[in-house]
Design a protein around this motif. Structure first.
Motif, mmCIF file in Angstrom:
data_model
loop_
_atom_site.group_PDB
_atom_site.id
_atom_site.type_symbol
_atom_site.label_atom_id
_atom_site.label_comp_id
_atom_site.label_asym_id
_atom_site.label_seq_id
_atom_site.Cartn_x
_atom_site.Cartn_y
_atom_site.Cartn_z
ATOM 1 N N UNK A 126 10.410 -1.279 -0.182
ATOM 2 C CA UNK A 126 10.318 -1.508 1.268
ATOM 3 C C UNK A 126 8.863 -1.347 1.736
ATOM 4 N N UNK A 127 8.448 -2.230 2.631
ATOM 5 C CA UNK A 127 7.077 -2.210 3.121
ATOM 6 C C UNK A 127 6.152 -3.122 2.346
ATOM 7 N N UNK A 128 6.564 -3.482 1.123
ATOM 8 C CA UNK A 128 5.782 -4.398 0.303
ATOM 9 C C UNK A 128 6.613 -5.577 -0.171
ATOM 10 N N UNK A 129 7.854 -5.309 -0.549
ATOM 11 C CA UNK A 129 8.724 -6.353 -1.075
ATOM 12 C C UNK A 129 9.455 -7.047 0.071
ATOM 13 N N UNK A 130 9.313 -8.341 0.170
ATOM 14 C CA UNK A 130 9.978 -9.105 1.212
ATOM 15 C C UNK A 130 11.495 -8.955 1.108
ATOM 16 N N UNK A 131 12.124 -8.674 2.244
ATOM 17 C CA UNK A 131 13.576 -8.565 2.291
ATOM 18 C C UNK A 131 14.126 -7.201 1.961
#
Length: 450
Positions: A126-131
């Motif tokens: 979360x915060x870097x990986x889309x979705x």
């Protein structure tokens, strides 16, 4: 673990710099509110009997391979595991694992006498990986399936969200994790809660290490365990030992929730991870049983979910020094059998040997000492030397190295309560002498021998 992991850029350098700049976490209170299930006491994970419990198991990707789960759990138990971390999906990124499915997983874990660590995987990166989903969304998921989790505190640990931050925005990990733990308690969850580190689980920023005391203190039950994932960031024994010892010294419970023998972000020191975990009494859960993709297929422990085709990594985890077979101890809550009404682990094995040096016959009798019939069985054992099975009667057998698994024929499928089945085999040996296997497990449960 995600199927294609982002690199922890300059992780080794950051480890060294951060270690000199960041202060150690504040001491955590050792007290805990004793409950009916797993709980934390004096920095240790304790089972419902109040006994120390050390996780020794693997991860299984149920969310992507749900039909594989029943056999996968049986197989990892037969190989000696006392626990399994099961990948669930909240529906934010992958198909939601519904309440009925979760209930079935728990039942299977109990039947196989495994402690079940359930984890919500959609938070990965979360915060870097889309979705990727937030921890708050993961809590929504847990609340949504709360009814099937109630009453399972003796058998289930809830891992709130897998690797809940990537390498961006991870400064929010502390407050977000505190809020998630508080919401879970307010919703009535009495389970031990496990929380993952940020930075794709590897905490190269030491965000979890230096704020774990605050998160632990925010739990009114003082029943939170911390999970570090050890891949390329942890490529030396010094780094492994320093990280784990920081938690031990503060009496903060820590487990290695994932680790591997190789990775795209570096070469983790799996030997150091397993040795340190054994020395410190820290739990570990290797990634993963089977089904990896996206370039990390080398992390499969079993080829094609086949327990008779363990990879080098699988053999290392289960059979190597400080491995699962050598160090796992079954949870004491299974002492009198599971609570789900399935046949328990009562069994006794008689192994009679006719030895001619370079060859031998063995007659094996399996007695069901449980109160209900066993329908469908597998008996696992290891030869003490370099013996090789040539022919089997009244059963089927597969062999990998010294490990042997015998399974029923159609006419030997059922072992009545108090009854027996027998089978035999002929084998050869290059050693010239043939001993009796040290132990036997029937459907994952250790048998007595005579």
């Amino acid at each position: 673990m995600r199927m294609r992991r982002g690199l922890a850029t300059a992780a080794g350098a950051l480890l060294a710099v951060a270690a000199s700049l960041l202060a150690a976490p504040p001491p955590a209170q050792a007290e805990t509110r004793a409950g009916t299930g797993f709980h934390v006491g004096d920095g240790r994970l304790l089972d419902a009997n109040g006994d120390d419990f050390v996780l020794r198991g693997v991860n299984h990707a149920h969310a992507w391979y749900p039909t594989r789960t029943p056999q996968a759990l049986k197989d990892v138990k037969a190989l000696g595991a006392n626990s399994v971390r099961v990948v669930l999906a909240t529906g934010d990124r992958w198909t939601r694992t519904e309440a009925a499915d979760v209930a079935a997983i728990i039942t299977e874990c109990k039947r196989d006498r495994l402690i079940c660590v359930l984890e919500a995987h959609d938070t990965t990166g979360y915060g870097e990986q889309s979705g990727a989903a937030s921890l708050a969304r993961a809590v929504d998921y847990w609340i949504g399936i709360r009814d099937v989790l109630r009453g399972q505190e003796k058998y289930v640990v809830l891992n709130l969200g897998n690797e809940p931050y990537g390498n961006s925005g991870y400064a929010a990990w502390t407050s977000d994790t505190q809020n998630a733990v508080t919401r879970m308690r307010d919703a009535g969850f009495d389970h031990t809660l496990m929380v993952d580190a940020p930075n794709w689980g590897q905490d190269w920023s030491f965000t979890m290490r230096d704020n774990a005391g605050k998160v632990f203190a925010a739990d009114p039950d003082r029943n939170t365990v911390f999970s570090i994932h050890m891949y390329g960031v942890f490529d030396t024994a010094a780094e492994v030992n320093d990280y784990l010892n920081r938690f031990i010294s503060q009496k903060l419970p820590i487990v290695v929730g994932e680790f591997g023998n190789d990775h795209s972000d570096g070469n983790p020191d799996e030997d150091a991870v397993m040795a340190a975990a054994q020395r410190l009494g820290v739990g570990y859960l290797g990634w993963s049983w089977s089904g990896n993709g996206g370039g990390v297929e080398y992390l499969d422990m079993a080829t094609g979910f086949d327990a008779s085709r363990l990879t080098d990594w699988g053999r290392r985890v289960f059979d190597g020094s400080d491995g699962i077979r050598q160090t796992a101890r079954e949870a004491g809550v299974f002492g009198s059998g599971p609570d789900d009404g399935s046949a328990g682990g009562g069994c006794a094995v008689t192994y009679r040997l006719s030895d001619w040096g370079g060859s031998f016959n063995a007659d094996v009798t399996v007695r069901n000492t449980a109160g209900t019939a066993v329908k469908g069985w597998q008996l696992d054992f290891a030869f003490p030397g370099e013996q090789k099975i040539n022919h089997v009667w009244n059963a089927r057998a597969t062999q990998q190295g010294r490990q042997v698994r015998a399974t029923h024929e159609s006419w030997t499928e059922t072992i009545p309560a108090g009854g027996t089945v027998s089978f035999g085999f002929s084998a050869s040996s290059t050693a010239g002498t043939n001993g009796v296997p040290a132990s036997f497990t029937l459907n994952g449960s250790v048998c007595t021998t005579s």
